[in-house]
Each structure stands twice: as structure tokens, then as C-alpha cells.
Design a protein around this motif. Structure first.
Motif, PDB file in Angstrom:
ATOM      1  N   TYR A 271       1.023  -1.359  -0.086  1.00  0.00           N
ATOM      2  CA  TYR A 271      -0.023  -0.076   0.004  1.00  0.00           C
ATOM      3  C   TYR A 271       0.803   1.232  -0.109  1.00  0.00           C
ATOM      4  N   ASN A 272       0.268   2.357  -0.515  1.00  0.00           N
ATOM      5  CA  ASN A 272       1.212   3.386  -0.378  1.00  0.00           C
ATOM      6  C   ASN A 272       1.054   4.281   0.784  1.00  0.00           C
ATOM      7  N   GLU A 273       1.771   5.193   1.107  1.00  0.00           N
ATOM      8  CA  GLU A 273       1.988   5.741   2.061  1.00  0.00           C
ATOM      9  C   GLU A 273       0.745   6.720   2.847  1.00  0.00           C
ATOM     10  N   PHE A 274      -0.314   7.029   1.628  1.00  0.00           N
ATOM     11  CA  PHE A 274      -1.265   7.676   1.849  1.00  0.00           C
ATOM     12  C   PHE A 274      -2.524   6.747   2.281  1.00  0.00           C
ATOM     13  N   ALA A 275      -2.221   5.546   2.115  1.00  0.00           N
ATOM     14  CA  ALA A 275      -3.458   4.643   2.517  1.00  0.00           C
ATOM     15  C   ALA A 275      -3.925   4.768   3.853  1.00  0.00           C
ATOM     16  N   GLU A 276      -5.275   4.684   4.101  1.00  0.00           N
ATOM     17  CA  GLU A 276      -6.007   4.927   5.186  1.00  0.00           C
ATOM     18  C   GLU A 276      -7.354   4.075   5.165  1.00  0.00           C
ATOM     19  N   ASP A 277      -7.661   3.158   6.141  1.00  0.00           N
ATOM     20  CA  ASP A 277      -8.567   2.714   6.606  1.00  0.00           C
ATOM     21  C   ASP A 277      -9.049   1.869   5.227  1.00  0.00           C
ATOM     22  N   THR A 278      -7.934   0.933   4.875  1.00  0.00           N
ATOM     23  CA  THR A 278      -7.992   0.249   3.789  1.00  0.00           C
ATOM     24  C   THR A 278      -7.144  -1.130   4.086  1.00  0.00           C
ATOM     25  N   ASP A 279      -7.964  -2.437   3.725  1.00  0.00           N
ATOM     26  CA  ASP A 279      -7.245  -3.577   3.807  1.00  0.00           C
ATOM     27  C   ASP A 279      -8.203  -4.346   3.071  1.00  0.00           C
ATOM     28  N   ILE A 280      -7.202  -5.273   2.057  1.00  0.00           N
ATOM     29  CA  ILE A 280      -7.912  -6.230   1.102  1.00  0.00           C
ATOM     30  C   ILE A 280      -7.719  -7.575   1.323  1.00  0.00           C
ATOM     31  N   VAL A 281      -8.589  -8.181   1.403  1.00  0.00           N
ATOM     32  CA  VAL A 281      -8.343  -9.555   1.879  1.00  0.00           C
ATOM     33  C   VAL A 281      -8.766 -10.638   0.702  1.00  0.00           C
ATOM     34  N   VAL A 282      -7.663 -11.426   0.367  1.00  0.00           N
ATOM     35  CA  VAL A 282      -7.725 -12.181  -0.873  1.00  0.00           C
ATOM     36  C   VAL A 282      -8.360 -13.645  -0.491  1.00  0.00           C
ATOM     37  N   GLU A 283      -9.519 -13.860  -1.100  1.00  0.00           N
ATOM     38  CA  GLU A 283     -10.070 -15.232  -0.726  1.00  0.00           C
ATOM     39  C   GLU A 283     -10.048 -15.944  -2.046  1.00  0.00           C
ATOM     40  N   LYS A 284      -9.238 -16.751  -1.848  1.00  0.00           N
ATOM     41  CA  LYS A 284      -8.948 -18.033  -2.807  1.00  0.00           C
ATOM     42  C   LYS A 284     -10.351 -18.589  -3.381  1.00  0.00           C
ATOM     43  N   GLY A 285     -10.558 -18.867  -4.553  1.00  0.00           N
ATOM     44  CA  GLY A 285     -11.819 -19.158  -5.217  1.00  0.00           C
ATOM     45  C   GLY A 285     -11.541 -20.754  -5.579  1.00  0.00           C
TER      46      GLY A 285
ATOM     47  N   ASN B 182     -13.471   0.132 -12.309  1.00  0.00           N
ATOM     48  CA  ASN B 182     -14.331  -0.423 -11.256  1.00  0.00           C
ATOM     49  C   ASN B 182     -15.729   0.368 -11.074  1.00  0.00           C
ATOM     50  N   ASN B 183     -15.788   1.415 -11.524  1.00  0.00           N
ATOM     51  CA  ASN B 183     -17.082   2.176 -11.603  1.00  0.00           C
ATOM     52  C   ASN B 183     -18.048   1.501 -12.281  1.00  0.00           C
ATOM     53  N   ALA B 184     -17.624   0.658 -13.438  1.00  0.00           N
ATOM     54  CA  ALA B 184     -18.608  -0.189 -14.328  1.00  0.00           C
ATOM     55  C   ALA B 184     -18.562  -1.662 -13.597  1.00  0.00           C
ATOM     56  N   GLY B 185     -17.746  -1.768 -12.593  1.00  0.00           N
ATOM     57  CA  GLY B 185     -17.626  -3.369 -11.943  1.00  0.00           C
ATOM     58  C   GLY B 185     -16.779  -4.028 -12.663  1.00  0.00           C
ATOM     59  N   GLN B 186     -15.748  -3.371 -13.298  1.00  0.00           N
ATOM     60  CA  GLN B 186     -14.697  -4.030 -14.125  1.00  0.00           C
ATOM     61  C   GLN B 186     -13.389  -3.981 -13.370  1.00  0.00           C
ATOM     62  N   PHE B 187     -12.782  -4.896 -12.778  1.00  0.00           N
ATOM     63  CA  PHE B 187     -11.542  -4.854 -12.333  1.00  0.00           C
ATOM     64  C   PHE B 187     -10.597  -5.343 -13.252  1.00  0.00           C
TER      65      PHE B 187
ATOM     66  N   ASP C   1     -10.219   7.195 -12.472  1.00  0.00           N
ATOM     67  CA  ASP C   1     -10.386   7.978 -11.153  1.00  0.00           C
ATOM     68  C   ASP C   1      -9.216   8.035 -10.332  1.00  0.00           C
ATOM     69  N   PRO C   2      -8.284   9.147 -10.116  1.00  0.00           N
ATOM     70  CA  PRO C   2      -7.125   8.953  -9.101  1.00  0.00           C
ATOM     71  C   PRO C   2      -7.611   8.595  -7.847  1.00  0.00           C
ATOM     72  N   ASN C   3      -8.782   8.783  -7.390  1.00  0.00           N
ATOM     73  CA  ASN C   3      -9.060   8.806  -5.925  1.00  0.00           C
ATOM     74  C   ASN C   3      -9.936   7.461  -5.905  1.00  0.00           C
ATOM     75  N   SER C   4      -9.966   6.766  -6.898  1.00  0.00           N
ATOM     76  CA  SER C   4     -10.736   5.436  -6.708  1.00  0.00           C
ATOM     77  C   SER C   4     -10.460   4.745  -5.376  1.00  0.00           C
ATOM     78  N   PRO C   5     -11.313   4.251  -4.746  1.00  0.00           N
ATOM     79  CA  PRO C   5     -11.049   3.303  -3.435  1.00  0.00           C
ATOM     80  C   PRO C   5     -10.549   1.812  -3.887  1.00  0.00           C
ATOM     81  N   TYR C   6     -10.805   1.416  -4.963  1.00  0.00           N
ATOM     82  CA  TYR C   6     -10.195   0.330  -5.368  1.00  0.00           C
ATOM     83  C   TYR C   6      -8.801   0.195  -5.906  1.00  0.00           C
ATOM     84  N   THR C   7      -8.381   1.299  -6.229  1.00  0.00           N
ATOM     85  CA  THR C   7      -6.800   1.118  -6.671  1.00  0.00           C
ATOM     86  C   THR C   7      -6.046   2.385  -6.270  1.00  0.00           C
TER      87      THR C   7
END
Length: 236
Positions: free
Chosen positions: A55-69, A164-169, A212-218
Motif C-alpha cells: 500500500y502507498n503511504e497515504f492509504a488509510e482505512d484500507t485492507d484487502i483480503v484475498v479469498e481463494k476461489g 471499477n465504476n462499471a464493475g470491471q477490475f 479516477d485517481p481517487n478510486s477506493p479500489y486502486t
């Protein structure tokens, strides 16, 4: 049922290795198998992929859990070039199928559906590996293996204008890796059978950022890279 099958296979190999180590019998199968300069085979196996996040140094309130499918699978070919009794150069082009789910945390997501991204990947994976073997012991030969690889992700959607605004990662199509593992060659009566386990680690960032440079996903991610484990069964 899967655990029972794995236990039976493990018990069979344990008995085979014990017989080779402690039996007085020294009959060797396929005595001249490794003498040709080139040999070929095919590969069947399983994989388990994950992501590692920086994560970058400005990341706050962010945690991403990878769930294996679930467990993915691999199918491929083997081209082996013998260098000497202990060294082989191997090319193992294969296709690997896997699935991962990313679960985001944070107040900016209003529902579980918004916080979930499903990533299905189909990799054309091409490793170039150096195999370092011990001296053959009756009908088996342990080895370690390492090298580099590249992959083409056919499901990356890198060039898709939607994000991701259109649901596409989106992820990058091409990735380079380093690999390291070990295995055992078993010389059976009609063919050589090789179970092996290998770790695969991406060396580059695979994430395609949202528009979007402020996207919560990336926006909080500095680097996203794949890592995985391959369990392969090779038949020559």
C-alpha cells in the motif's frame, strides 16, 4: 474424498521410496532413459494463486483480503534438454486456470457487492527452468528446480475502457516471475513419473489503475503482484 485420494497416493509413494532405499534388490527401470539429449512429456497439475499487496503511504482505512476461489488446475507440455548427469534445462509451457476474490474493507463501500471483486484468470504460463538433480538412487532421483517465467493473462481486460465504476477490475496482460521448487523423478516400468511442488512469484506490478485517481479500489495500492503454488505431475 480428495483427502483420501491424496493419502493413498502419499502412502504409495512412501512405500515405493522405502522399498528403493532399504531393499537389497537393485533392479533399475528405464536404465537408459536419461541418456538422450532431448526428451518430452506432458504435465497435469493443480495451482493455488494469491495476491501480495503493497500500500502507498497515504492509504488509510484500507485492507484487502484475498479469498481463494478453490483449487485451479494446469495442463501443459515439457521439453527437456540434458546438459549432463546432474543438470537439465526445461521449458514447460502450460495453461493455468484460477480464481481469486478481493474483499475490500472501508467506510466508502455501501454494500458487500461493492466491496467484492471477482477475478477469473486464464494464464498461458511459460517457465524456463534449471533442474539440479542428485545421483539416481535405484528407481528415483530427487531434484531442485528454479528459473524465470512469463505469462499471458487472457482474462486481464487490460484494454477494457470500463473500470471499477462499471464493475470491471483490470490487471495487466503480461507478467514476469521467478520460480523455485523441488520434486522426485520416479522411474517406473514403462515411463518416468515426476511429482513436484513449485512456488511462483511475480516480479512486477499487475494492477491497472482506475480512471479516477481517487478510486477506493486502486488509489491506495502501490503494487499488486501474484504469487502461487503449483503441484505438478509430469509424465515422460
Amino acid at each position: 474424498m480428495k483427502r483420501l485420494c491424496f493419502a493413498i497416493i502419499l502412502l504409495t509413494f512412501t512405500q515405493h521410496v522405502s522399498a528403493q532405499l532399504f531393499s537389497k534388490e537393485r533392479v533399475q527401470n528405464l536404465e537408459n532413459f536419461d541418456k538422450p539429449r532431448f526428451s518430452w512429456g506432458y504435465i497435469l497439475g493443480f495451482n493455488s494463486y494469491d495476491y501480495n499487496f503493497d500500500y502507498n503511504e497515504f492509504a488509510e482505512d484500507t485492507d484487502i483480503v484475498v479469498e481463494k476461489g478453490g483449487i485451479g488446475f494446469n495442463v501443459g507440455l515439457l521439453g527437456n534438454m540434458r546438459i549432463n548427469e546432474y543438470l537439465d534445462l526445461r521449458l514447460e509451457p502450460m495453461v493455468a486456470f484460477t480464481k481469486r476474490n478481493l474483499i475490500y474493507s472501508g467506510r466508502q463501500f455501501n454494500s458487500e457487492a461493492e466491496a467484492l471483486r471477482e477475478i477469473n484468470s486464464t494464464y498461458v504460463h511459460i517457465p524456463l527452468l534449471l533442474k539440479i538433480s542428485t545421483k539416481r538412487l535405484n528407481n528415483f532421483k530427487p531434484f531442485i528446480v528454479g528459473g524465470i517465467s512469463t505469462s499471458l493473462n487472457l482474462s486481464s481486460n487490460e484494454n477494457n475502457p470500463d473500470d471499477n465504476n462499471a464493475g470491471q477490475f483490470r490487471t495487466k496482460t503480461n507478467t514476469n516471475y521467478y520460480e523455485i521448487g523441488f520434486g522426485i523423478d520416479f522411474y517406473l516400468y514403462y515411463f518416468k513419473f515426476t511429482p513436484s511442488i513449485r512456488g511462483v512469484f511475480a516480479m512486477s506490478d499487475e494492477l491497472v489503475r482506475d480512471n479516477d485517481p481517487n478510486s477506493p479500489y486502486t488509489s491506495t495500492i502501490d503494487k499488486m503482484s501474484s504469487r502461487g503454488v503449483f503441484i505438478n505431475f509430469t509424465f515422460q
